[in-house]
Design a protein around this motif. Structure first.
Motif, mmCIF file in Angstrom:
data_model
loop_
_atom_site.group_PDB
_atom_site.id
_atom_site.type_symbol
_atom_site.label_atom_id
_atom_site.label_comp_id
_atom_site.label_asym_id
_atom_site.label_seq_id
_atom_site.Cartn_x
_atom_site.Cartn_y
_atom_site.Cartn_z
ATOM 1 N N THR A 138 38.797 24.120 -33.439
ATOM 2 C CA THR A 138 37.534 23.870 -34.012
ATOM 3 C C THR A 138 36.335 24.102 -32.971
ATOM 4 O OG1 THR A 138 38.426 22.449 -35.777
ATOM 5 C CG2 THR A 138 36.119 22.307 -35.222
ATOM 6 N N LEU A 139 35.486 25.054 -33.255
ATOM 7 C CA LEU A 139 34.361 25.146 -32.169
ATOM 8 C C LEU A 139 33.175 24.479 -32.617
ATOM 9 C CD1 LEU A 139 33.322 26.578 -29.696
ATOM 10 C CD2 LEU A 139 32.943 28.611 -31.332
ATOM 11 N N GLY A 140 32.441 23.715 -31.914
ATOM 12 C CA GLY A 140 31.222 23.041 -32.337
ATOM 13 C C GLY A 140 30.114 23.494 -31.353
ATOM 14 N N ILE A 141 28.910 23.253 -31.897
ATOM 15 C CA ILE A 141 27.649 23.524 -31.172
ATOM 16 C C ILE A 141 26.563 22.431 -31.577
ATOM 17 C CG2 ILE A 141 26.765 25.438 -32.394
ATOM 18 C CD1 ILE A 141 25.613 26.365 -29.844
ATOM 19 N N GLY A 142 25.818 21.835 -30.707
ATOM 20 C CA GLY A 142 24.925 20.621 -31.118
ATOM 21 C C GLY A 142 23.958 20.478 -30.035
ATOM 22 N N THR A 143 23.218 19.602 -30.612
ATOM 23 C CA THR A 143 22.107 18.999 -29.788
ATOM 24 C C THR A 143 21.652 17.325 -30.175
ATOM 25 O OG1 THR A 143 19.644 19.399 -29.145
ATOM 26 C CG2 THR A 143 20.271 19.474 -31.280
ATOM 27 N N GLY A 144 20.909 17.080 -29.199
ATOM 28 C CA GLY A 144 20.733 15.387 -29.644
ATOM 29 C C GLY A 144 19.777 14.887 -28.322
ATOM 30 N N TYR A 145 19.734 13.480 -28.184
ATOM 31 C CA TYR A 145 18.834 12.936 -27.346
ATOM 32 C C TYR A 145 19.699 11.787 -26.458
ATOM 33 C CZ TYR A 145 15.252 15.117 -30.022
ATOM 34 O OH TYR A 145 14.199 16.003 -30.452
ATOM 35 N N ASN A 146 19.157 11.805 -25.198
ATOM 36 C CA ASN A 146 19.782 10.733 -24.256
ATOM 37 C C ASN A 146 18.814 9.733 -24.011
ATOM 38 O OD1 ASN A 146 22.163 12.172 -23.472
ATOM 39 N ND2 ASN A 146 21.393 13.572 -22.157
ATOM 40 N N SER A 147 19.441 8.547 -23.805
ATOM 41 C CA SER A 147 18.618 7.404 -23.495
ATOM 42 C C SER A 147 18.991 6.559 -22.503
ATOM 43 C CB SER A 147 18.545 6.585 -24.726
ATOM 44 O OG SER A 147 17.708 5.334 -24.694
ATOM 45 N N PHE A 148 18.423 6.378 -21.306
ATOM 46 C CA PHE A 148 19.071 5.886 -20.163
ATOM 47 C C PHE A 148 18.915 4.462 -20.060
ATOM 48 C CE2 PHE A 148 18.728 4.770 -15.598
ATOM 49 C CZ PHE A 148 19.808 5.578 -15.070
ATOM 50 N N PHE A 149 19.972 3.829 -19.298
ATOM 51 C CA PHE A 149 19.659 2.314 -18.911
ATOM 52 C C PHE A 149 20.061 2.164 -17.516
ATOM 53 C CE2 PHE A 149 21.065 3.236 -23.543
ATOM 54 C CZ PHE A 149 20.230 2.621 -24.282
ATOM 55 N N GLY A 150 19.262 1.787 -16.699
ATOM 56 C CA GLY A 150 19.289 1.535 -15.355
ATOM 57 C C GLY A 150 18.768 0.231 -14.835
ATOM 58 N N ASP A 151 18.196 0.351 -13.747
ATOM 59 C CA ASP A 151 17.896 -0.872 -13.134
ATOM 60 C C ASP A 151 16.179 -1.221 -13.057
ATOM 61 O OD1 ASP A 151 20.304 -1.509 -11.954
ATOM 62 O OD2 ASP A 151 20.043 0.156 -10.297
ATOM 63 N N TYR A 152 15.691 -0.170 -13.767
ATOM 64 C CA TYR A 152 14.268 -0.447 -13.749
ATOM 65 C C TYR A 152 13.771 -1.686 -14.794
ATOM 66 C CZ TYR A 152 13.413 4.209 -11.584
ATOM 67 O OH TYR A 152 13.507 5.162 -10.681
ATOM 68 N N LEU A 153 12.610 -2.282 -14.460
ATOM 69 C CA LEU A 153 12.037 -3.425 -15.070
ATOM 70 C C LEU A 153 11.403 -2.612 -16.575
ATOM 71 C CD1 LEU A 153 10.319 -5.515 -12.652
ATOM 72 C CD2 LEU A 153 12.508 -5.824 -13.648
ATOM 73 N N LYS A 154 11.584 -3.318 -17.671
ATOM 74 C CA LYS A 154 11.263 -2.897 -19.071
ATOM 75 C C LYS A 154 9.901 -3.777 -19.201
ATOM 76 C CE LYS A 154 14.640 -0.080 -19.206
ATOM 77 N NZ LYS A 154 14.491 1.084 -18.704
ATOM 78 N N ALA A 155 8.673 -2.869 -18.964
ATOM 79 C CA ALA A 155 7.504 -3.817 -19.193
ATOM 80 C C ALA A 155 6.938 -3.568 -20.804
ATOM 81 C CB ALA A 155 6.383 -2.969 -18.439
ATOM 82 N N GLU A 156 6.221 -4.553 -21.188
ATOM 83 C CA GLU A 156 5.958 -4.627 -22.855
ATOM 84 C C GLU A 156 4.847 -3.395 -23.206
ATOM 85 O OE1 GLU A 156 4.548 -8.360 -23.607
ATOM 86 O OE2 GLU A 156 6.772 -9.431 -23.098
ATOM 87 N N ASN A 157 4.181 -2.985 -21.923
ATOM 88 C CA ASN A 157 3.383 -1.896 -22.507
ATOM 89 C C ASN A 157 3.710 -0.701 -22.074
ATOM 90 O OD1 ASN A 157 3.512 -2.349 -19.559
ATOM 91 N ND2 ASN A 157 1.306 -1.853 -19.165
ATOM 92 N N ILE A 158 5.114 -0.336 -22.056
ATOM 93 C CA ILE A 158 5.688 1.038 -22.081
ATOM 94 C C ILE A 158 6.499 1.088 -23.377
ATOM 95 C CG2 ILE A 158 7.456 2.254 -20.962
ATOM 96 C CD1 ILE A 158 6.340 1.552 -18.135
ATOM 97 N N SER A 159 6.169 2.290 -23.882
ATOM 98 C CA SER A 159 7.103 2.600 -25.118
ATOM 99 C C SER A 159 8.461 2.939 -24.807
ATOM 100 C CB SER A 159 6.308 4.074 -25.700
ATOM 101 O OG SER A 159 7.242 4.647 -26.603
ATOM 102 N N PRO A 160 9.319 2.567 -25.766
ATOM 103 C CA PRO A 160 10.811 2.651 -25.440
ATOM 104 C C PRO A 160 11.163 3.738 -25.636
ATOM 105 C CG PRO A 160 10.363 1.591 -27.675
ATOM 106 C CD PRO A 160 9.067 1.634 -27.009
#
Length: 258
Positions: free
Chosen positions: A36-58
């Motif tokens: 079976t051969l597949g081809i596709g696309t999508g989106y990555n979402s990273f989770f690291g060491d940066y602080l998540k400020a409330e005024n930044i869009s997720p």
């Protein structure tokens, strides 16, 4: 006598065709697809060491990716999959603390193999079912190359002030010649750590939950989510805890069965 000879010849000529049809039916019931051969696309979402400020869009750490898969089903339940993907990872930090305004974007190349558990195995769900879930886990090689947006254009350095603004001069500059600027989100500067010459390639463990929906006898679509546990904490050019970097992927693919 003629009736018996006619019956004998009829049997001899039709038997190979009957046997062949029986063999094909048996093969199709045991192994309906070769690969079976597949081809596709999508989106990555990273989770690291940066602080998540409330005024930044997720959504500031959402980046695109595309991939190619080759899969071999081993019996009714298990399958082996080869996958190659290329895309981006990113994260942004925003704070009134001057030192906590980091950002990065990295192109990534991921190549690996997964073991798949199919639920449409005629035990949990019928093999001919239109919809079916599957799960997989594997091991991948991951190459990354992280850059930061540290300058506006090629000549204006960002200076973060403790009131949350960005200027083209240091906050302690008393010349009154500076002006407020905004980021251009062009990641132009290669990120490096002054103390650690870390490796820009690593391995990751992808864990996937997905759903298949059959569009025809040979064509199916897949929607899935993958959680990638990497074996490094340096993708964002920062190591501040004992947790390695991770990232999620939400994808869609079209798969053709040969």
């Amino acid at each position: 006598m003629k009736k018996y000879l006619f019956a004998l010849f009829s049997f001899l000529f039709t038997f190979p065709s009957i046997a062949q049809n029986a063999d094909n039916s048996e093969i199709n019931s045991i192994q309906p697809e070769i690969v079976t051969l597949g081809i596709g696309t999508g989106y990555n979402s990273f989770f690291g060491d940066y602080l998540k400020a409330e005024n930044i869009s997720p959504f500031t750490n959402i980046r695109s990716a595309y991939f190619l898969t080759l899969e071999k089903r081993l019996g009714n339940t298990f399958g082996i999959q080869l996958i190659a993907s290329k895309g981006f990872l990113s994260d942004n930090e925003r704070s009134t603390s001057v030192i906590n305004n980091r950002n990065f974007e990295s192109s990534i190349l991921q190549v690996g193999t997964n073991l798949i558990f199919h639920f449409d195995n005629d035990f949990m769900i019928k093999r001919k079912s239109t919809f079916s879930p599957y799960i997989s886990a594997g091991f991948s090689y991951l190459k990354f190359d992280s850059y930061g947006d540290l300058m506006r254009g090629n000549d204006t350095t960002y200076y973060y002030w403790d009131n949350g603004e960005i200027w083209d001069v240091n906050q302690n500059d008393t010349s009154n010649t500076g002006s407020q600027v905004i980021r251009d989100y062009t990641y132009e500067t290669l990120l490096e750590d002054s103390a650690v010459a870390y490796n820009r390639s690593t391995f990751s463990i992808p864990i996937t939950l997905g759903f298949k929906f059959k569009l025809s006898k040979s064509l199916e679509g897949r929607i899935f989510g993958t959680y990638n546990l990497t074996l490094t904490d340096w993708i964002d050019n920062t190591m501040e805890n004992d947790n390695n970097d991770t990232y999620g992927f939400i994808g869609f693919s079209i798969n053709y069965k040969f």
